[in-house]
Design a protein around this motif. Structure first.
Motif, PDB file in Angstrom:
ATOM      1  N   UNK A 181      53.577  -1.726  19.514  1.00  0.00           N
ATOM      2  CA  UNK A 181      53.990  -2.221  18.203  1.00  0.00           C
ATOM      3  C   UNK A 181      52.915  -3.136  17.630  1.00  0.00           C
ATOM      4  N   UNK A 182      52.365  -3.991  18.480  1.00  0.00           N
ATOM      5  CA  UNK A 182      51.317  -4.912  18.034  1.00  0.00           C
ATOM      6  C   UNK A 182      50.075  -4.131  17.596  1.00  0.00           C
ATOM      7  N   UNK A 183      49.747  -3.073  18.355  1.00  0.00           N
ATOM      8  CA  UNK A 183      48.580  -2.252  18.005  1.00  0.00           C
ATOM      9  C   UNK A 183      48.806  -1.567  16.664  1.00  0.00           C
ATOM     10  N   UNK A 184      50.039  -1.089  16.422  1.00  0.00           N
ATOM     11  CA  UNK A 184      50.364  -0.446  15.140  1.00  0.00           C
ATOM     12  C   UNK A 184      50.243  -1.445  13.995  1.00  0.00           C
ATOM     13  N   UNK A 185      50.657  -2.671  14.239  1.00  0.00           N
ATOM     14  CA  UNK A 185      50.541  -3.704  13.204  1.00  0.00           C
ATOM     15  C   UNK A 185      49.075  -4.000  12.910  1.00  0.00           C
ATOM     16  N   UNK A 186      48.263  -4.052  13.981  1.00  0.00           N
ATOM     17  CA  UNK A 186      46.834  -4.311  13.775  1.00  0.00           C
ATOM     18  C   UNK A 186      46.187  -3.160  13.018  1.00  0.00           C
ATOM     19  N   UNK A 187      46.679  -1.944  13.293  1.00  0.00           N
ATOM     20  CA  UNK A 187      46.170  -0.757  12.610  1.00  0.00           C
ATOM     21  C   UNK A 187      46.457  -0.881  11.107  1.00  0.00           C
ATOM     22  N   UNK A 188      47.687  -1.270  10.766  1.00  0.00           N
ATOM     23  CA  UNK A 188      48.086  -1.468   9.371  1.00  0.00           C
ATOM     24  C   UNK A 188      47.219  -2.536   8.709  1.00  0.00           C
ATOM     25  N   UNK A 189      46.950  -3.585   9.439  1.00  0.00           N
ATOM     26  CA  UNK A 189      46.213  -4.731   8.897  1.00  0.00           C
ATOM     27  C   UNK A 189      44.705  -4.495   8.889  1.00  0.00           C
ATOM     28  N   UNK A 190      44.285  -3.343   9.432  1.00  0.00           N
ATOM     29  CA  UNK A 190      42.855  -3.045   9.475  1.00  0.00           C
ATOM     30  C   UNK A 190      42.123  -3.845  10.536  1.00  0.00           C
ATOM     31  N   UNK A 191      42.871  -4.352  11.519  1.00  0.00           N
ATOM     32  CA  UNK A 191      42.256  -5.154  12.575  1.00  0.00           C
ATOM     33  C   UNK A 191      42.255  -4.415  13.907  1.00  0.00           C
ATOM     34  N   UNK A 192      42.617  -3.151  13.834  1.00  0.00           N
ATOM     35  CA  UNK A 192      42.708  -2.394  15.082  1.00  0.00           C
ATOM     36  C   UNK A 192      41.347  -2.299  15.763  1.00  0.00           C
ATOM     37  N   UNK A 193      41.350  -2.430  17.092  1.00  0.00           N
ATOM     38  CA  UNK A 193      40.120  -2.285  17.859  1.00  0.00           C
ATOM     39  C   UNK A 193      39.342  -3.577  17.996  1.00  0.00           C
ATOM     40  N   UNK A 194      39.884  -4.654  17.421  1.00  0.00           N
ATOM     41  CA  UNK A 194      39.235  -5.943  17.589  1.00  0.00           C
ATOM     42  C   UNK A 194      39.984  -6.745  18.649  1.00  0.00           C
ATOM     43  N   UNK A 195      39.241  -7.421  19.498  1.00  0.00           N
ATOM     44  CA  UNK A 195      39.835  -8.236  20.554  1.00  0.00           C
ATOM     45  C   UNK A 195      40.607  -9.402  19.938  1.00  0.00           C
ATOM     46  N   UNK A 196      41.869  -9.572  20.361  1.00  0.00           N
ATOM     47  CA  UNK A 196      42.680 -10.657  19.804  1.00  0.00           C
ATOM     48  C   UNK A 196      42.235 -12.006  20.358  1.00  0.00           C
ATOM     49  N   UNK A 197      41.439 -11.971  21.403  1.00  0.00           N
ATOM     50  CA  UNK A 197      40.995 -13.202  22.052  1.00  0.00           C
ATOM     51  C   UNK A 197      39.691 -13.707  21.417  1.00  0.00           C
ATOM     52  N   UNK A 198      38.672 -12.845  21.392  1.00  0.00           N
ATOM     53  CA  UNK A 198      37.355 -13.297  20.908  1.00  0.00           C
ATOM     54  C   UNK A 198      36.965 -12.662  19.577  1.00  0.00           C
TER      55      UNK A 198
END
Ligand SMILES: [Zn+2]
Length: 116
Positions: free
Chosen positions: A67-84
């Motif tokens: 679900x979090x990955x799908x949200x990042x996909x929507x937000x255009x942030x998919x594939x970016x490390x949530x940490x760094x």
């Protein structure tokens, strides 16, 4: 990443999520089965339920990640490390499409957990 491959990715993530939801449903159905009156049987069932419950937790955790990955996909942030914030390696995303951390951050977390 081109929009077409995003669409494909979204479908793959949705499919995986649906599969996990179905598994979770089966696990819950197993847990809801009534307990045997016989106390020996009952103890055995409680043991089984612990295993089943652990599997359920695993599935739930995976669903949350998807679900979090799908949200990042929507937000255009998919594939970016949530940490760094750096891009996650392509190879890692291929085997683990809902990875939320790059390999360095994930390994750092693993080591931190191992020390606890
Ligand atoms: Zn990172």
């Amino acid at each position: 990443m081109p929009a077409a491959s995003h669409e494909h990715l979204r479908e793959a993530l949705e499919a995986k999520k649906a599969e996990l939801m179905a598994r979770l449903e089966r696990i819950s159905a197993n847990l809801r089965r009534g307990y045997e009156a016989d106390s020996k049987e009952r103890a055995k069932q409680l043991e089984d339920n612990e295993v089943v419950d652990a599997l359920g937790n695993e599935a739930r955790a995976e669903i949350a990640k998807i679900s979090a990955a799908l949200r990042r996909l929507e937000a255009g942030e998919y594939g970016l490390c949530t940490e760094c914030g750096l891009p996650i390696e392509d190879g890692r995303l291929e085997v683990y499409p809902y990875a939320d951390e790059c390999i360095e951050c994930a390994e750092f977390d693993e080591r931190r957990k191992a020390r606890q």
